[in-house]
Design an enzyme around this catalytic site. Structure first.
Site, short mmCIF file in Angstrom:
data_model
loop_
_atom_site.label_atom_id
_atom_site.label_comp_id
_atom_site.label_asym_id
_atom_site.label_seq_id
_atom_site.Cartn_x
_atom_site.Cartn_y
_atom_site.Cartn_z
N ARG A 124 0.90 -1.15 -0.01
CA ARG A 124 0.11 -0.08 0.08
C ARG A 124 0.99 1.40 -0.16
NH1 ARG A 124 -3.48 3.05 4.05
NH2 ARG A 124 -5.36 3.61 2.98
N ALA B 160 -7.80 7.35 -0.57
CA ALA B 160 -7.51 6.04 -0.32
C ALA B 160 -8.24 5.49 0.67
CB ALA B 160 -5.84 5.70 -0.03
N SER B 161 -9.11 4.63 0.23
CA SER B 161 -10.07 3.82 1.42
C SER B 161 -9.52 3.41 2.70
CB SER B 161 -11.12 2.97 0.52
OG SER B 161 -11.72 3.70 -0.35
N VAL B 162 -10.48 3.17 3.53
CA VAL B 162 -10.04 2.44 4.87
C VAL B 162 -9.88 1.12 4.33
CG1 VAL B 162 -10.60 1.75 7.08
CG2 VAL B 162 -11.33 3.96 6.24
#
Length: 403
Positions: A37, A70-72
């Site tokens: 990530r 950026a999503s959880v």
């Protein structure tokens, strides 16, 4: 000497944390442990890249919500589990974001194909660059309005949206194979649920939904917002098909007359400190077209303008004419396991009636707190009249909820 964790250690620690709160399919766990990530969040401290939080990658100059983020990670994992992408699948992602989710999808489908689209040129470029840097050059990145889909690479076995969607466009229907799955953060009556749908002919039928929050997709304007006081610190959010008289509601919650009309009622339902009660909202939408969302800002709370809602920024509220009732929480000390009692605060001439109607929704939820409705979606023009349940009509689709 203190040890500085490596990216691999931080990534595995994040996945372990996610697994502490939910189970994941083995393949989703595998790709979450594999895809870096941090590569998709250049410039961010390593430990923050592996924190279970959203990260804004492009601010919105015209509002409080980011244009892209950026999503959880736990939500990412949950939606991938819902999607159930298989090796060889052709997948469309709407909302490229950082490119991280597309990389995870590429790992899941192996020799299959992944196409991700985004309306914002900066976001699309960020995703393309990050995917290349991480070695996912086979992922196709297209700068385009996601509502238009990507017909040149259709048909798709899987479609996933990583932006909040208020209505399901016909293009997505046309490009999803029969038996294919669509996962999207679907918005109705002020709430958002990540819904997993399988296409069965001219219907999409759910087999699960989870509470979530996402930046709304650009180009769908069916959700409305209106201030309920002159300072714009109390707002109602509603759908275009709802009979909300915003002029009649103005100042219903403030002033001497509002104080005089306040009616509070308590249900028999109690909750613990960590126990979710968002299911009340979901259940109410399955039978009541008066359900909206109330937003009370911190400024309004500081001035004690209204009785404090259950969740100030997003509480369910029933709206009818010049009256409304929203959910409140009262601390009641007789039950140490569940010390909080759910109730309603009503304002306006029909505030008392609406408060008791909301109590009825709370108590209906209380009979089976984990129940989730079946959602059946049909295209506008295909009558949903043969379905049992409550139907919400939108320009391109009709949602029918059944408990």
């Amino acid at each position: 000497m203190s040890h500085t964790p490596t990216a691999d250690e931080l990534r595995n620690g994040l996945v372990d944390e996610i697994l502490g709160g939910r189970s994941l399919p083995a393949e989703v766990e595998r790709v979450m442990r594999r895809v870096p990530r941090d590569t998709f969040l250049p410039g961010l401290e390593l430990d923050k890249a592996y924190t279970d939080q959203a990260v804004t990658i492009k601010d919105n100059p015209d509002g409080p919500l980011a244009l892209s983020c950026a999503s959880v990670p736990s939500i990412v994992a949950m939606m991938l589990a819902q999607l159930d992408a298989q090796p060889g699948d052709n997948v469309l992602e709407v909302g490229a974001g950082t490119g991280y989710n597309a990389a995870l999808l590429a790992e899941l489908v192996g020799a299959g194909r992944v196409t991700t689209v985004d309306i914002d040129s900066d976001v699309a470029l960020h995703a393309r660059t990050a995917l290349n840097n991480a070695g996912y050059t086979r992922v196709k990145v297209i700068e385009r309005d996601g509502l238009l889909s990507a017909g040149e690479h259709a048909p798709y076995e899987r479609i996933i949206a990583t932006v909040g969607v208020w209505d399901i466009p016909a293009t997505w229907w046309n490009h999803l194979v029969d038996g294919g799955r669509l996962v999207l953060p679907l918005r109705w009556r002020g709430q958002t649920r990540s819904v997993a749908l399988t296409r069965r002919g001219n219907s999409l039928v759910s087999d699960g939904m989870e509470l979530c929050g996402f930046v709304p997709i650009i180009g769908q304007n069916g959700e409305k917002t209106h201030p309920l006081n002159t300072d714009n610190t109390i707002r109602v959010h509603y759908d275009e098909d709802q009979a909300v008289d915003v002029d009649a509601l103005t100042n219903t919650l403030t002033g001497t007359l509002a104080d005089a009309s306040l009616h509070e009622a308590l249900s028999d339902c109690r909750v613990g400190g960590e126990e979710p009660f968002d299911g009340v909202w979901l259940r109410a939408t399955a039978s009541d077209d008066r359900v909206c969302r109330l937003e009370v800002t911190s400024e309004a709370l500081e001035k004690d303008l209204v009785r404090r809602p259950a969740i100030p920024v997003r509480s369910p509220v029933l709206v009818e004419g010049d009256s409304l009732a929203y959910m409140i929480v009262h601390r009641e000390g007789t039950d140490p396991e569940r010390p909080f009692q759910l109730g309603a605060a009503g304002y306006g001439p029909r505030g008392k009636v609406l408060a008791h109607d909301l109590i009825a929704h709370i108590e209906a939820w209380g009979t089976d707190r984990t129940a989730v409705p079946r959602l059946t979606v049909t295209p506008t023009g295909d009558e949903a009249g043969g379905l049992s349940g409550h139907t919400i009509s939108k320009p391109e689709s009709a949602l029918t909820l059944t408990y």
